[in-house]
Design a protein around this motif. Structure first.
Motif, PDB file in Angstrom:
ATOM      1  N   LEU A  74       0.711  -3.980  -9.241  1.00 46.21           N
ATOM      2  CA  LEU A  74       0.606  -2.908  -7.671  1.00 46.21           C
ATOM      3  C   LEU A  74      -0.592  -2.632  -7.344  1.00 46.21           C
ATOM      4  O   LEU A  74      -0.974  -1.413  -6.822  1.00 46.21           O
ATOM      5  CB  LEU A  74       1.783  -2.385  -6.813  1.00 46.21           C
ATOM      6  N   LEU A  89      -1.854  -0.654  -4.255  1.00 47.09           N
ATOM      7  CA  LEU A  89      -0.241   0.593  -3.723  1.00 47.09           C
ATOM      8  C   LEU A  89      -1.607   2.193  -3.317  1.00 47.09           C
ATOM      9  O   LEU A  89      -2.032   2.638  -4.387  1.00 47.09           O
ATOM     10  CB  LEU A  89       0.458   0.867  -4.855  1.00 47.09           C
ATOM     11  N   ARG A 101       0.426  -1.206   0.102  1.00 50.75           N
ATOM     12  CA  ARG A 101      -0.591   0.484   0.692  1.00 50.75           C
ATOM     13  C   ARG A 101       0.875   1.436  -0.679  1.00 50.75           C
ATOM     14  O   ARG A 101       0.584   2.657  -0.777  1.00 50.75           O
ATOM     15  CB  ARG A 101      -0.603   0.563   1.515  1.00 50.75           C
ATOM     16  N   LEU A 134       3.164   6.737  -3.256  1.00 51.28           N
ATOM     17  CA  LEU A 134       4.073   6.316  -4.343  1.00 51.28           C
ATOM     18  C   LEU A 134       4.995   7.476  -3.718  1.00 51.28           C
ATOM     19  O   LEU A 134       4.577   8.414  -4.351  1.00 51.28           O
ATOM     20  CB  LEU A 134       3.980   5.876  -4.904  1.00 51.28           C
TER      21      LEU A 134
END
Length: 243
Positions: A161, A164, A142, A167
């Motif tokens: 991902l 997620l 995550r 980032l």
């Protein structure tokens, strides 16, 4: 009854007392902020450990035996004198959090891609130039924090991902925008500050369907494509350096 938690953090230790081996039922072990330069292989015998904190000390390496900590959920190995991580960490199949920040890591093992329960990975403040393609297999991830490295590209597999949310890539060496991120269904915060990007690609106006914050400050972007304006219209906060 033997202790379940041992906190020896900040006590000036330069070696781990062998008497600690008696605590066979240990669940949490805190050895942070000490003067340790090596660790005993027998730390891998604490197979019931859930939390291990080794951060903020002059450790030169991590023993491969840490890979035997099959129930470990939280591992803190930040601000050490290490230049690599053991491949054996890929055996920590219950790991939820890995913090390996502010070290001298020039690469990270592909084996970490097997950590299918990993939720948060912090690798900022290292010397990384890329990540293994296998990290696209971190399907539970995550949060991924990669600030202050020298990363030039992200794996194409990062479009896998799907969990997620966050980032952070501030202060890296990206020259091409990571288009694969635009397809992530739950990504909310994307920080691209202070990279080497000079253009943004053309993307569909429905790119980044869940994005709430996009940070583009300190980038040389003479032209901003329409999809960025569409994000703003949708309510996403887009940060740019004033002209």
């Amino acid at each position: 009854m033997l202790a379940r938690t041992v906190n020896l953090g900040g006590t000036g230790l330069s070696r781990v007392d062998p008497a600690l081996r008696e605590h066979t039922s240990l669940r949490e072990l805190y050895l942070h902020d000490n003067a340790l330069t090596t660790l005993p292989e027998w730390l891998g015998d604490f197979t019931g450990l859930r939390i291990l904190d080794l951060s903020h000390q002059p450790l030169k390496s991590l023993p491969d035996s840490l890979g035997r900590l099959e129930r470990l959920e939280f591992l803190y190995v930040s601000d050490l004198d290490i230049t690599d991580l053991p491949e054996a960490l890929g055996e920590l199949h219950e790991l939820r959090y890995l913090g390996a920040t502010d070290n001298g890591l020039a690469s990270v093992p592909a084996s970490l891609g097997r950590l299918t329960q990993l939720i948060e990975l912090r690798l900022y403040g290292n010397r990384l130039t890329e990540l293994p393609d296998a990290y696209g297999d971190l399907r539970a991830l995550r949060e991924l924090h990669l600030d202050r490295n020298a990363i030039e590209r992200l794996p194409a597999t990062f479009d896998q991902l799907t969990e997620l949310r966050v980032l952070s890539l501030r202060a890296n060496a990206l020259t091409e925008f990571p288009v694969q991120l635009s397809r992530l269904p739950l990504l909310r915060h994307l920080d691209l500050r202070a990279n080497r990007l000079t253009r943004l690609p053309d993307l569909p106006q429905n790119a980044f369907p869940a994005l709430e914050k996009l940070d583009l400050r300190w980038l040389d972007l003479p032209v901003v494509p329409e999809w960025v304006h569409a994000l703003t219209t949708r309510g996403c906060a887009v940060y740019r350096t004033a002209a």
